[in-house]
Design an enzyme around this catalytic site. Structure first.
Site, PDB file in Angstrom:
ATOM      1  N   HIS A  42       0.807  -1.219   0.000  1.00 59.78           N
ATOM      2  CA  HIS A  42       0.000   0.000   0.000  1.00 59.78           C
ATOM      3  C   HIS A  42       0.843   1.274   0.000  1.00 59.78           C
ATOM      4  CE1 HIS A  42      -4.016  -1.883   0.719  1.00 59.78           C
ATOM      5  NE2 HIS A  42      -3.252  -2.869   1.174  1.00 59.78           N
ATOM      6  N   ASP A  86       3.970   9.483  -2.104  1.00 57.91           N
ATOM      7  CA  ASP A  86       2.786   8.850  -1.527  1.00 57.91           C
ATOM      8  C   ASP A  86       2.399   7.651  -2.376  1.00 57.91           C
ATOM      9  OD1 ASP A  86       0.757   8.464   0.271  1.00 57.91           O
ATOM     10  OD2 ASP A  86      -0.101  10.468   0.054  1.00 57.91           O
ATOM     11  N   LEU A 142      -5.597   8.581  -1.185  1.00 57.98           N
ATOM     12  CA  LEU A 142      -7.038   8.418  -1.395  1.00 57.98           C
ATOM     13  C   LEU A 142      -7.805   9.697  -1.104  1.00 57.98           C
ATOM     14  CD1 LEU A 142      -7.565   4.849   0.120  1.00 57.98           C
ATOM     15  CD2 LEU A 142      -7.269   5.488  -2.274  1.00 57.98           C
ATOM     16  N   VAL A 143      -7.207  10.646  -0.364  1.00 55.98           N
ATOM     17  CA  VAL A 143      -7.877  11.922  -0.086  1.00 55.98           C
ATOM     18  C   VAL A 143      -8.229  12.627  -1.392  1.00 55.98           C
ATOM     19  CG1 VAL A 143      -7.525  14.257   0.855  1.00 55.98           C
ATOM     20  CG2 VAL A 143      -6.924  12.257   2.216  1.00 55.98           C
ATOM     21  N   ALA A 144      -7.319  12.560  -2.362  1.00 55.78           N
ATOM     22  CA  ALA A 144      -7.572  13.202  -3.654  1.00 55.78           C
ATOM     23  C   ALA A 144      -8.807  12.607  -4.317  1.00 55.78           C
ATOM     24  CB  ALA A 144      -6.353  13.040  -4.559  1.00 55.78           C
ATOM     25  N   GLU A 195     -11.263  10.980  -2.761  1.00 56.77           N
ATOM     26  CA  GLU A 195     -12.434  11.291  -1.936  1.00 56.77           C
ATOM     27  C   GLU A 195     -12.968  12.692  -2.236  1.00 56.77           C
ATOM     28  OE1 GLU A 195     -10.839   8.582   1.850  1.00 56.77           O
ATOM     29  OE2 GLU A 195     -11.044  10.764   2.043  1.00 56.77           O
ATOM     30  N   TYR A 211      29.552 -27.948  -8.688  1.00 52.86           N
ATOM     31  CA  TYR A 211      30.020 -27.062  -7.610  1.00 52.86           C
ATOM     32  C   TYR A 211      29.207 -25.765  -7.560  1.00 52.86           C
ATOM     33  CZ  TYR A 211      33.091 -24.365  -4.580  1.00 52.86           C
ATOM     34  OH  TYR A 211      33.572 -23.599  -3.554  1.00 52.86           O
ATOM     35  N   ASP A 212      29.427 -24.845  -8.510  1.00 50.62           N
ATOM     36  CA  ASP A 212      28.764 -23.535  -8.478  1.00 50.62           C
ATOM     37  C   ASP A 212      27.254 -23.671  -8.690  1.00 50.62           C
ATOM     38  OD1 ASP A 212      31.017 -21.405  -8.421  1.00 50.62           O
ATOM     39  OD2 ASP A 212      31.676 -22.852  -9.924  1.00 50.62           O
TER      40      ASP A 212
END
Length: 738
Positions: free
Chosen positions: A167, A373, A377-379, A381, A499-500
């Site tokens: 988030h 940010d 979500l304020v934008a 809303e 090996y590797d």
């Protein structure tokens, strides 16, 4: 019946304790709203911390709370102590992850104690979930507090469908690489089948980071990791559009009514944030100061209503931020204010959701300029609440929502002049233009609301490729019963070990992959059993492998089978080859090495290897293919082959391969147990040369002719330790050997 399990740091129910009883309050946040319809189904459970420290509850209260939350809320409480909360949440989460992921490297603190607490609490979450998880459950883990949890679940429940959503922003590789525990965090996240972010920028950052740090490539946002496929996508989080657009504000508090009445003759600019250094509040105030200085015609005609919700004021950094904001507000009001007008009204408090909607509907402009940010979500809303379509949004390009709300006035959060001009643009915008822009944003928010977001993620998760990538069975290291039985019953055993990538992990340069003491002791113990012939079969040059492992009672096969050395004897060259071709090939490799910083040439006795593990992944894809084609073109008329290994191209005599080495060891011997293990394309020759009844194991993912697969070299070591234990058991109790 499979069920849906949600996991987040906090439950959608907060538990508080008053003098006589426990009180339960449902959350009204976006996540709780979005998952409500799923959570209320009978086959769903939500796991998380209930918001009260374990230390504050008696055993009776704990039992009562567990019963209440499980019976009436479908919630599984995970109890955390005050120490856990302080070190895990306030410590690692908020002092390390939060600032780093928001690009505030100077605020980032690194503490081994808080990291240990983070691991401990993630393990607590898994331990609480373990009894309720069933193999076919779908599990959705949320946010940065639980980034280790997906892999913990995957380890025990390989077939579960696991989703993870972040988030907050995921930073660019250059920022993320600063994290001390970067590999562990990425490995934890990659336990999921589906990883979701708010924006495609974050998706791009994550994929780039995984490729650069873990070396895992992606195709169309899909990664093949260990046992499964990981899909990485953007799912921009929505809001409850109907709630914000339709909620009535006819009944307001007297405070809100006074606010509306006092601002009828002026234009309102609204700013809403919680107290945090990522929100850019001081810069916002400075930008408003620039606006008032540059456009004096707005004096006594606008007002900035600055709402800051208290947060972590007990922390010095946040308390200093609050004081700094107060000083800046006083400066602006002192410089521009009059007897009848105060430019900034500062509210350091919280408001109810209904009051905020009233603020939204009575504000001409919302000013949202976070320095970074995840979404904001304020934008959204604000836009949804303005059902008259006459508000305007000024927001920073570094807010996740900016990628969705392109019709808003988008500005650089660090440019005070640009914010001032953006404010003027928004305040002066004609109604018809505002209405046109708002309608487009409303349509988008209406369609992609919080429920759509949750539906889309869960549908994508349930449709994700949950089947194992293995084309062959994934060997269970903890049991290994098939191998154990065959190993126990054998009198002559041959262990062929690459090996590797098989016994050691990959390192930036080949010379750094020296065997550690654990590996040397493990190999030594295996060779003590007279029934065992242990062989290291590698593409390494004979000198380096003898230097590292020559003191052990091992057979060594070097240079992909060109050289063979029995324990205690001299090296034997198995094929006559020459080096006349080297100069011509070296010239080409040097040309590409000069062009590709990070690449290097390893010269072996009878081969040349070009390593590109340290190169920029974006550039190497094209150049590697170009070099391969050039080498194939030159070598097609020669007895040379181009061998592609793990981050390496090697040119050698085409007659030499690990299968040739296997034939040398098995042609005159009668082994009743053969184990062959390798990790890349060069080992397919080894697998193909083994008898049908042999045990062949590929380390890692991908198509193979091996009979079994293991995830990493660590799992291979664990298997060898199991075999070593069988040696010890046989020596202690020879009569029980079967």
């Amino acid at each position: 019946m499979s069920k849906l399990i949600f996991v987040s740091n906090r439950l959608p129910v907060t538990v508080k304790k008053n003098e006589s009883e426990l009180v339960y309050n449902k959350s009204i946040g976006g996540l709780a709203t979005g998952l409500k319809s799923y959570h209320e189904q009978g086959n769903s459970v939500w796991a998380g911390w209930p918001g009260i420290a374990e230390d504050k509850l008696s055993e009776v209260e704990k039992q009562s709370m567990n019963t209440e939350l499980q019976s009436n809320y479908n919630c599984l409480p995970i109890l955390l102590s005050e120490t856990d909360i302080e070190e895990y949440y306030h410590g690692f989460c908020n002092e390390t992850v939060w600032p780093l992921f928001h690009y505030f490297t100077s605020h980032t603190e690194y503490s081994i104690d808080t990291w240990e607490a983070y691991k401990r609490v993630n393990q607590k979450f898994f331990d609480a979930l373990d009894p309720v998880i069933e193999p076919d459950d779908t599990i959705w883990v949320h946010d940065y507090q639980l980034m280790l949890l997906p892999q913990m679940i995957r380890e025990k429940y390989p077939n579960a469908k696991i989703g993870f959503f972040l988030h907050i922003p995921f930073p660019s590789f250059e920022i993320f690489r600063l994290l001390i525990w970067r590999e562990e965090i990425l490995q934890g996240l990659l336990g999921a089948n589906l990883i979701g972010f708010h924006t495609y920028d974050y998706v791009r950052h994550f994929l780039s980071t995984v490729r650069r740090i873990l070396g895992v490539e992606h195709s169309l946002n899909k990664l093949s990791y260990e046992t499964h496929t990981v899909q990485v996508e953007a799912f921009p989080m929505g809001i409850d559009y109907d709630y914000f657009s339709k909620t009535s504000t006819s009944e307001l508090s007297s405070e809100l009514e006074d606010f509306i009445e006092s601002t009828r003759s002026i234009q309102n600019i609204l700013s809403i944030d919680r107290l945090d250094y990522t929100k850019g509040i001081p810069d916002r105030i400075k930008a408003f100061k620039r606006f008032l200085a540059k456009y004096p015609e707005y004096h006594e005609k606008v007002r900035l209503n600055l709402i800051v919700a208290p947060s972590r004021v007990e922390v010095e950094t946040y308390d200093n931020l609050k004081k700094h904001i107060e000083v800046l507000v006083s400066e602006v009001n002192g410089m521009f204010g009059t007897v009848n007008w105060m430019p900034i009204w500062f509210f350091f408090r919280t408001f109810s959701q209904e009051d905020l909607i009233a603020f939204y509907r009575n504000s001409d402009v919302l000013l949202v300029t976070p320095l970074r940010d995840g979404m904001n979500l304020v934008a959204k809303e604000y836009i949804a609440s303005r059902n008259d379509y006459k508000g305007m949004l000024v927001m920073s390009e570094t807010a996740g929502a900016a990628s969705e709300l392109g019709e808003a006035v988008v500005v650089n959060a660090n440019d005070h002049g640009a914010i001032a001009e953006g404010l003027k643009t928004a305040l002066d915008m004609p109604d018809h233009e505002k209405i046109e822009r708002n309608k487009m944003m409303h349509r988008r928010l209406f369609r992609y609301n919080i429920n759509f977001w949750a539906d889309e993620f869960i549908t994508a998760l349930q449709n994700s490729e949950s089947q194992n990538l293995q084309t062959k069975p994934l060997l269970d290291v903890s049991e290994s019963s098939v191998i154990k039985k065959a190993y126990n019953n054998a009198d002559r055993r041959l262990l062929l070990l690459d090996y590797d990538g098989t016994l050691v992990g990959f390192k930036p340069t080949p010379d750094q992959a020296k065997p550690d003491e654990e590996l040397k002791q493990l190999l030594a113990n295996l060779t003590k059993d007279p029934k065992n012939t242990v062989v290291i079969i590698t593409g390494r040059d004979r000198s380096i492998i003898e230097q590292w492992l020559g003191d052990l009672n091992l057979h060594l096969v070097a240079s992909h089978g060109l050289w063979f050395k029995k324990a205690g004897e001299e090296w034997i060259k198995t094929i006559n080859v020459d080096n006349e071709w080297k100069e011509r090939i070296r010239h080409i490799l040097e040309m590409y090495t000069d062009r590709m910083p990070g690449s290097l040439i390893e010269e072996k006795e009878y081969s040349l290897a070009w390593h590109y593990r340290q190169c920029e992944p974006d550039v190497i894809a094209l150049k590697r293919d170009e070099l391969r084609e050039a080498l194939l073109s030159i070598t097609q008329s020669m007895s040379l082959g181009v061998l592609e290994g793990n981050k390496v191209l090697e040119v050698k005599d085409s007659r030499i391969n690990k299968g040739h080495g296997v034939h040398l060891l098995t042609q005159d011997q009668n082994y009743d147990f053969i184990l062959g293990v390798g990790d890349d394309h060069t080992d397919e020759d080894l697998f193909s040369a083994l008898p049908e009844n042999a045990f062949s194991i590929k380390i890692g993912t991908g198509n193979t002719c091996a009979h079994y697969q293991l995830k990493t070299y660590k799992d291979m070591r664990m298997l060898l330790m199991k075999l070593e234990e069988l040696n010890d058991a046989a020596q202690l109790h020879p009569q029980t050997q079967q």
